[in-house]
Design an enzyme around this catalytic site. Structure first.
Site, PDB file in Angstrom:
ATOM      1  N   ARG A  56      15.169-145.360 -54.098  1.00  0.00           N
ATOM      2  CA  ARG A  56      14.515-144.253 -54.800  1.00  0.00           C
ATOM      3  C   ARG A  56      13.398-143.560 -54.020  1.00  0.00           C
ATOM      4  O   ARG A  56      12.788-142.628 -54.526  1.00  0.00           O
ATOM      5  CB  ARG A  56      13.974-144.695 -56.164  1.00  0.00           C
ATOM      6  CG  ARG A  56      15.023-145.284 -57.085  1.00  0.00           C
ATOM      7  CD  ARG A  56      14.590-145.261 -58.517  1.00  0.00           C
ATOM      8  NE  ARG A  56      13.411-146.056 -58.755  1.00  0.00           N
ATOM      9  CZ  ARG A  56      12.794-146.143 -59.933  1.00  0.00           C
ATOM     10  NH1 ARG A  56      13.248-145.458 -60.965  1.00  0.00           N
ATOM     11  NH2 ARG A  56      11.722-146.896 -60.086  1.00  0.00           N
ATOM     12  N   ASP A  57      13.139-143.975 -52.793  1.00  0.00           N
ATOM     13  CA  ASP A  57      12.122-143.286 -51.998  1.00  0.00           C
ATOM     14  C   ASP A  57      12.511-143.297 -50.528  1.00  0.00           C
ATOM     15  O   ASP A  57      11.669-143.528 -49.651  1.00  0.00           O
ATOM     16  CB  ASP A  57      10.751-143.925 -52.205  1.00  0.00           C
ATOM     17  CG  ASP A  57       9.606-142.993 -51.789  1.00  0.00           C
ATOM     18  OD1 ASP A  57       9.857-141.778 -51.658  1.00  0.00           O
ATOM     19  OD2 ASP A  57       8.483-143.483 -51.604  1.00  0.00           O
TER      20      ASP A  57
END
Length: 268
Positions: A56-57
């Site tokens: 997610r990053d």
């Protein structure tokens, strides 16, 4: 009482520090150098998805390089555990500039949101520039990602059709049509990184056992085998070399050390 967390040192720092299109540092410059890390990144993200985790990053600042030039995914502060079916998540965390359209829109998303971030990261690594116009506000960023066409490698760049296709498959705005990580690994990464892997194999032929492995999973077992050898745990060394050979069955150095470990095991 204290808690001590020991982490691997990635002495090369963030991959973004080498991201200079005008520079001469061979670690990261153009398509060829981006491909050096392509296989490692896809295998790393694929592993996360296999165990039900979305990063997610994913972005250049969260990719670290160790002293051997191996890429390491870092900063799992935004990661999310998904269930066994990789069900939809709805939370909004991570660096927005690399987020997929479905995440920017605040909707549900699955693990292949990471694939979009990988595609944006690859363009930035290959060109030295973030592929969207730099926004002055979050609203402008939202409009860019949602309204503009998906980013592509520049037409005037010296990029192969194969590499362009790979990036384009990562950057399909419809998440249902976007490639999954396992599909990317099966249908292009190994072929595209063939030259880079051949270079690593050449290093192995120079009789440097530390660099004998080229396949990431073989590397894992090979490093364990070398530690076992140093600890004189010859039985475990034999086992781990055999595991490594499953991924690189034609590796002559593996076979040579397997014979040495078997002999040492008999004499112990």
């Amino acid at each position: 009482d204290s808690f001590i967390l020991v982490c691997e040192l990635a002495s090369g720092g963030e991959i973004i520090r080498y991201n200079d299109p005008e520079g001469t540092d061979p670690i990261l410059h153009g398509e060829a150098s981006a491909k050096r890390f392509l296989y490692q990144l896809v295998v790393g993200v694929e592993h996360l998805h296999e165990v039900g985790v979305a990063h997610r990053d994913l972005k250049p600042a969260n990719i670290l390089i160790n002293r051997d030039g191996v890429a390491k995914l870092a900063d799992f502060g935004a990661k999310r555990d998904l269930d066994s079916t990789l069900a939809n998540a709805k939370t909004f965390v991570g660096t927005a500039t690399y987020m997929s359209p479905e995440r920017v829109a605040g909707g549900a998303y699955t693990s292949n949101s990471d694939v979009w971030s990988l595609g944006v990261t690859l363009i930035e690594c290959a060109t030295g520039s973030y592929p969207y116009p730099l926004p002055k506000s979050y609203l402008e960023l939202h409009q860019n990602i949602m309204s503009l066409d998906a980013p592509e490698l520049p037409e005037d760049g010296n990029f192969s059709p194969e590499f362009r296709d790979f990036v384009n498959r990562c950057l399909i705005k419809d998440p249902d049509q976007r490639a999954q990580c396992d599909q990317l690994a099966e249908k292009g990464v190994l072929r595209m990184t063939e030259d880079a892997m051949a270079e690593a194999a050449e290093a192995a032929r120079k009789n440097d056992p530390e660099h004998a492995a080229t396949h990431p999973k073989a590397t894992k077992y090979w490093q364990m085998a070398l530690r076992d050898w140093n600890d004189k745990s010859y039985g475990a060394c034999v086992m781990n070399i055999k595991f490594a050979l499953n991924f690189e069955p034609k590796n002559e150095i593996f076979q040579e050390w397997l014979d040495k470990a078997k002999d040492a095991q008999k004499e112990a």
